[in-house]
Design an enzyme around this catalytic site. Structure first.
Site, PDB file in Angstrom:
ATOM      1  N   GLY A   1       0.784  -1.233   0.000  1.00  0.00           N
ATOM      2  CA  GLY A   1       0.000   0.000   0.000  1.00  0.00           C
ATOM      3  C   GLY A   1       0.813   1.277   0.000  1.00  0.00           C
ATOM      4  O   GLY A   1       0.251   2.367   0.142  1.00  0.00           O
TER       5      GLY A   1
ATOM      6  N   PRO B   1       5.029  -4.706  -1.175  1.00  0.00           N
ATOM      7  CA  PRO B   1       4.763  -3.600  -2.098  1.00  0.00           C
ATOM      8  C   PRO B   1       4.412  -4.107  -3.500  1.00  0.00           C
ATOM      9  O   PRO B   1       5.027  -5.048  -3.996  1.00  0.00           O
ATOM     10  CB  PRO B   1       6.093  -2.841  -2.117  1.00  0.00           C
ATOM     11  CG  PRO B   1       7.130  -3.861  -1.760  1.00  0.00           C
ATOM     12  CD  PRO B   1       6.453  -4.832  -0.826  1.00  0.00           C
TER      13      PRO B   1
ATOM     14  N   ARG C   1       2.343  -1.588  -6.178  1.00  0.00           N
ATOM     15  CA  ARG C   1       2.377  -0.314  -6.877  1.00  0.00           C
ATOM     16  C   ARG C   1       3.725   0.413  -6.725  1.00  0.00           C
ATOM     17  O   ARG C   1       4.258   0.928  -7.692  1.00  0.00           O
ATOM     18  CB  ARG C   1       1.268   0.567  -6.295  1.00  0.00           C
ATOM     19  CG  ARG C   1       1.006   1.859  -7.028  1.00  0.00           C
ATOM     20  CD  ARG C   1       0.022   2.716  -6.219  1.00  0.00           C
ATOM     21  NE  ARG C   1      -1.083   1.941  -5.677  1.00  0.00           N
ATOM     22  CZ  ARG C   1      -2.237   1.734  -6.315  1.00  0.00           C
ATOM     23  NH1 ARG C   1      -2.458   2.277  -7.477  1.00  0.00           N
ATOM     24  NH2 ARG C   1      -3.176   0.992  -5.748  1.00  0.00           N
TER      25      ARG C   1
ATOM     26  N   ARG D   1      -8.179   2.288 -15.058  1.00  0.00           N
ATOM     27  CA  ARG D   1      -8.224   2.943 -13.746  1.00  0.00           C
ATOM     28  C   ARG D   1      -8.992   4.266 -13.736  1.00  0.00           C
ATOM     29  O   ARG D   1      -9.753   4.519 -12.801  1.00  0.00           O
ATOM     30  CB  ARG D   1      -6.810   3.099 -13.163  1.00  0.00           C
ATOM     31  CG  ARG D   1      -6.138   1.740 -12.908  1.00  0.00           C
ATOM     32  CD  ARG D   1      -4.820   1.857 -12.153  1.00  0.00           C
ATOM     33  NE  ARG D   1      -4.997   2.297 -10.778  1.00  0.00           N
ATOM     34  CZ  ARG D   1      -4.749   3.514 -10.335  1.00  0.00           C
ATOM     35  NH1 ARG D   1      -4.270   4.440 -11.141  1.00  0.00           N
ATOM     36  NH2 ARG D   1      -4.977   3.832  -9.081  1.00  0.00           N
TER      37      ARG D   1
ATOM     38  N   TYR E   1     -11.898   4.126 -11.109  1.00  0.00           N
ATOM     39  CA  TYR E   1     -11.679   4.825  -9.832  1.00  0.00           C
ATOM     40  C   TYR E   1     -11.546   6.335  -9.985  1.00  0.00           C
ATOM     41  O   TYR E   1     -11.122   6.986  -9.033  1.00  0.00           O
ATOM     42  CB  TYR E   1     -10.369   4.369  -9.167  1.00  0.00           C
ATOM     43  CG  TYR E   1     -10.057   2.920  -9.161  1.00  0.00           C
ATOM     44  CD1 TYR E   1     -10.838   2.011  -8.452  1.00  0.00           C
ATOM     45  CD2 TYR E   1      -8.923   2.432  -9.813  1.00  0.00           C
ATOM     46  CE1 TYR E   1     -10.501   0.666  -8.410  1.00  0.00           C
ATOM     47  CE2 TYR E   1      -8.581   1.088  -9.777  1.00  0.00           C
ATOM     48  CZ  TYR E   1      -9.376   0.209  -9.081  1.00  0.00           C
ATOM     49  OH  TYR E   1      -9.041  -1.112  -9.035  1.00  0.00           O
TER      50      TYR E   1
ATOM     51  N   CYS F   1     -16.078   1.984 -27.085  1.00  0.00           N
ATOM     52  CA  CYS F   1     -17.446   2.491 -27.207  1.00  0.00           C
ATOM     53  C   CYS F   1     -18.089   2.674 -25.842  1.00  0.00           C
ATOM     54  O   CYS F   1     -19.020   1.954 -25.476  1.00  0.00           O
ATOM     55  CB  CYS F   1     -18.264   1.536 -28.059  1.00  0.00           C
ATOM     56  SG  CYS F   1     -17.730   1.572 -29.754  1.00  0.00           S
ATOM     57  N   GLU F   2     -17.584   3.626 -25.107  1.00  0.00           N
ATOM     58  CA  GLU F   2     -18.094   3.983 -23.786  1.00  0.00           C
ATOM     59  C   GLU F   2     -17.820   5.464 -23.597  1.00  0.00           C
ATOM     60  O   GLU F   2     -16.670   5.892 -23.731  1.00  0.00           O
ATOM     61  CB  GLU F   2     -17.299   3.269 -22.672  1.00  0.00           C
ATOM     62  CG  GLU F   2     -17.470   1.782 -22.581  1.00  0.00           C
ATOM     63  CD  GLU F   2     -18.772   1.383 -21.919  1.00  0.00           C
ATOM     64  OE1 GLU F   2     -19.275   2.157 -21.080  1.00  0.00           O
ATOM     65  OE2 GLU F   2     -19.300   0.318 -22.265  1.00  0.00           O
TER      66      GLU F   2
ATOM     67  N   TYR G   1      -1.102  -1.985 -12.208  1.00  0.00           N
ATOM     68  CA  TYR G   1      -2.550  -2.106 -12.415  1.00  0.00           C
ATOM     69  C   TYR G   1      -2.996  -1.523 -13.755  1.00  0.00           C
ATOM     70  O   TYR G   1      -4.099  -0.988 -13.866  1.00  0.00           O
ATOM     71  CB  TYR G   1      -3.318  -1.470 -11.235  1.00  0.00           C
ATOM     72  CG  TYR G   1      -2.878  -2.035  -9.902  1.00  0.00           C
ATOM     73  CD1 TYR G   1      -3.195  -3.342  -9.548  1.00  0.00           C
ATOM     74  CD2 TYR G   1      -2.107  -1.296  -9.016  1.00  0.00           C
ATOM     75  CE1 TYR G   1      -2.770  -3.893  -8.348  1.00  0.00           C
ATOM     76  CE2 TYR G   1      -1.678  -1.830  -7.805  1.00  0.00           C
ATOM     77  CZ  TYR G   1      -2.014  -3.123  -7.485  1.00  0.00           C
ATOM     78  OH  TYR G   1      -1.582  -3.661  -6.299  1.00  0.00           O
TER      79      TYR G   1
HETATM   80  C1  LIG Z   1      -2.975  -5.425  -3.345  1.00  0.00           C
HETATM   81  C2  LIG Z   1      -2.235  -5.962  -2.201  1.00  0.00           C
HETATM   82  C3  LIG Z   1      -0.901  -5.596  -1.993  1.00  0.00           C
HETATM   83  C4  LIG Z   1      -0.184  -4.571  -2.829  1.00  0.00           C
HETATM   84  O1  LIG Z   1      -0.788  -3.325  -2.741  1.00  0.00           O
HETATM   85  P1  LIG Z   1      -0.075  -2.063  -3.401  1.00  0.00           P
HETATM   86  O2  LIG Z   1      -1.005  -0.941  -3.108  1.00  0.00           O
HETATM   87  O3  LIG Z   1       0.052  -2.324  -4.859  1.00  0.00           O
HETATM   88  O4  LIG Z   1       1.254  -1.925  -2.749  1.00  0.00           O
HETATM   89  C5  LIG Z   1      -0.236  -6.195  -0.942  1.00  0.00           C
HETATM   90  N1  LIG Z   1      -0.839  -7.117  -0.141  1.00  0.00           N
HETATM   91  C6  LIG Z   1      -2.127  -7.486  -0.327  1.00  0.00           C
HETATM   92  C7  LIG Z   1      -2.725  -8.485   0.569  1.00  0.00           C
HETATM   93  C8  LIG Z   1      -2.863  -6.914  -1.349  1.00  0.00           C
HETATM   94  O5  LIG Z   1      -4.139  -7.275  -1.506  1.00  0.00           O
END
Ligand SMILES: *Cc1c(COP(=O)(O)O)cnc(C)c1O
Length: 443
Positions: free
Chosen positions: A248, A291, A293, A330, A334, A361-362, A390
């Site tokens: 995250g 990690p 992203r 994305r 989102y 076509c959206e 992603y």
């Molecule tokens: C999606 C996810 C990650 C990676 O999340 P990022 O935001 O890409 O770093 C890590 N662990 C779990 C369990 C996830 O579902």
């Protein structure tokens, strides 16, 4: 547009990545094209490894491969000494085809099917992150049948939910993932899992959210998990060998995004562990993070060719590119924001504000609203930054649009790591039932 990693503007006024001129990359590979800055991914991987080494704790950094799962990426991750998370048989198969060491693969997911579990058991992967009671029983039964002992973590929800600029302390009982600490189900799961003859409980896992710009959420999670570990130790006499704090970690998509350095996130976690886990067991637990992203996001750039435009006087000008939601869903999913530039005229000052539309076509297939660019012409190259995570992994064949190629670039060299899909690929799995051919349709 912010220039990440090795991206720069060269003497010809073209965007260059990994020493490769994007105008030349278009000639060689066509567009849309995902361009991946290999050096930047390796640099990020090393930042994680170095920050953990500096902490003195035992650790694993596992790349969450759902962000971008292709064989070359698995190989790169292997070379950098990281572990790998998978959440499906497809991601597991990709890792195995790349020769990724099975003992460094962790299997996640809230609904692993019996077929997926069987495949992972046969591959002898390192660890399952078990999500619910059904899975505890299923995994025990399947492992017993194969006479294997399986290492597991239990996914728990610590009651912390992180958002980009805020973190919320919630009961978080209402989540499809994991065992809740607050309502006692996490404790119950530990008790149950620890009694299974063919499961070896290593510890717990928690993942609090995505695109996080602060350390507080991680600090709170460490504290809650430590509190839980203390309770488990006191009531059951069990200590956690491993604590996995998930992923995250945020990245910079657009101006205004303020991610921290990798080392700052890692230090907050390792300091928290040293503070809160001291005295629970004989030694501090091994710390894992995941990690996704932050390893690959900033390393990706998508190159498009500009096609048509539509100017609605007094309203807005739409400029359409040769991809869109099929290669980057994305923004549609989102409302994610991106920055972009004209890669073939990167030095020219902005002259108009346009909105970038995809070709699907959206009406919702819009990539960027209100982007300042030089006067855009058909045939210009548009580079959208920060598409490494992603994007390819979420790409689809909607409208039967062929998925783009992916190239790795480094030191002036480009290498294809995923071929562009062909027309043949589009119909590869289609079948026409024989009975339809038997009779001639008459009117
Ligand atoms: C999606 C996810 C990650 C990676 O999340 P990022 O935001 O890409 O770093 C890590 N662990 C779990 C369990 C996830 O579902």
């Amino acid at each position: 547009m912010y220039l990440h990693g090795t991206s720069k503007i060269n003497a010809l006024g073209h965007l260059e990545i990994g020493g490769c001129d994007t105008v030349e990359l278009k000639k060689e590979y066509g567009t849309p094209l995902y361009i991946v800055d290999e050096h930047l991914i390796r640099q990020r991987a090393r930042e994680y490894m170095d920050a953990f080494k500096a902490s003195g704790l035992t650790f694993q950094v596992a790349y969450a491969s759902k962000a971008f799962s292709v064989k070359a990426m698995c190989t790169l991750v292997e070379q950098e000494g990281l572990s790998l998370d998978v959440v499906s048989d497809g991601e597991l198969y990709t890792a195995m085809q790349a020769g990724f060491p099975a003992e460094r693969i962790h299997f996640h997911g809230n609904n692993k099917t019996p077929d997926e579990i069987e495949m992972a058991l046969d591959a002898k992967i390192g660890c399952f992150v078990v999500d619910n009671f059904t899975e505890i029983h299923l995994l025990q039964a399947m492992a017993a049948e194969k006479n294997q002992t399986v290492k597991i973590l239990l996914r728990i929800t610590p009651g912390v939910e992180a958002h980009t600029h805020e973190y919320i302390s919630t009961g978080q009982t209402d989540s499809k993932f994991g065992f809740d600490i607050g309502n006692g189900s996490a404790f119950e799961a530990i008790e149950l899992a620890s009694k299974q003859s063919h499961l070896q409980l290593l510890g717990v896992h928690s993942h609090i959210g995505s695109q996080i710009f602060e350390v507080e959420g991680f600090q709170m999670a460490v504290e809650r998990v430590a509190g839980f570990a203390r309770e488990v130790k006191e009531k059951l006499g069990l200590t956690f060998q491993v604590v996995n704090l998930g992923g995250g970690f945020g990245i910079r998509y657009v101006e205004g995004d303020t991610p921290l350095e990798v080392s700052q996130y890692v230090k907050a976690i390792t300091d928290g562990v040293k503070n809160h886990f001291a005295g629970i067991g004989e030694e501090l637990p091994e710390i894992w993070v995941e990690p996704g992203r932050s390893l690959v996001g900033e390393a990706g750039t998508t190159l498009y060719t500009v096609g048509t435009s539509k100017d609605i006087p007094g309203v807005r000008k739409y400029v359409a590119v040769d991809g869109g939601m099929s290669d980057n869903p994305r923004p549609a999913l989102y409302e994610s924001q991106y920055e972009a530039m004209l890669a073939n005229r990167a030095n020219e000052p902005a002259a108009e504000t346009v909105s970038i539309a995809g070709k699907a076509c959206e009406s919702g297939d819009m990539l960027i609203w209100d982007l300042a660019l030089p006067k855009v012409e058909t045939g210009d190259l548009l580079a959208v930054a920060c598409t490494g995570a992603y994007n390819y992994s979420m790409a689809s064949n909607y409208n039967r649009i062929r998925r783009p190629a992916v190239v790795f670039v480094q030191d002036g060299q480009s290498d294809l790591v995923v071929r562009r899909e062909s027309h043949e690929d589009i119909v590869r799995n289609d079948l026409i039932p024989a009975r339809m051919n038997k009779q001639t349709v008459t009117s």
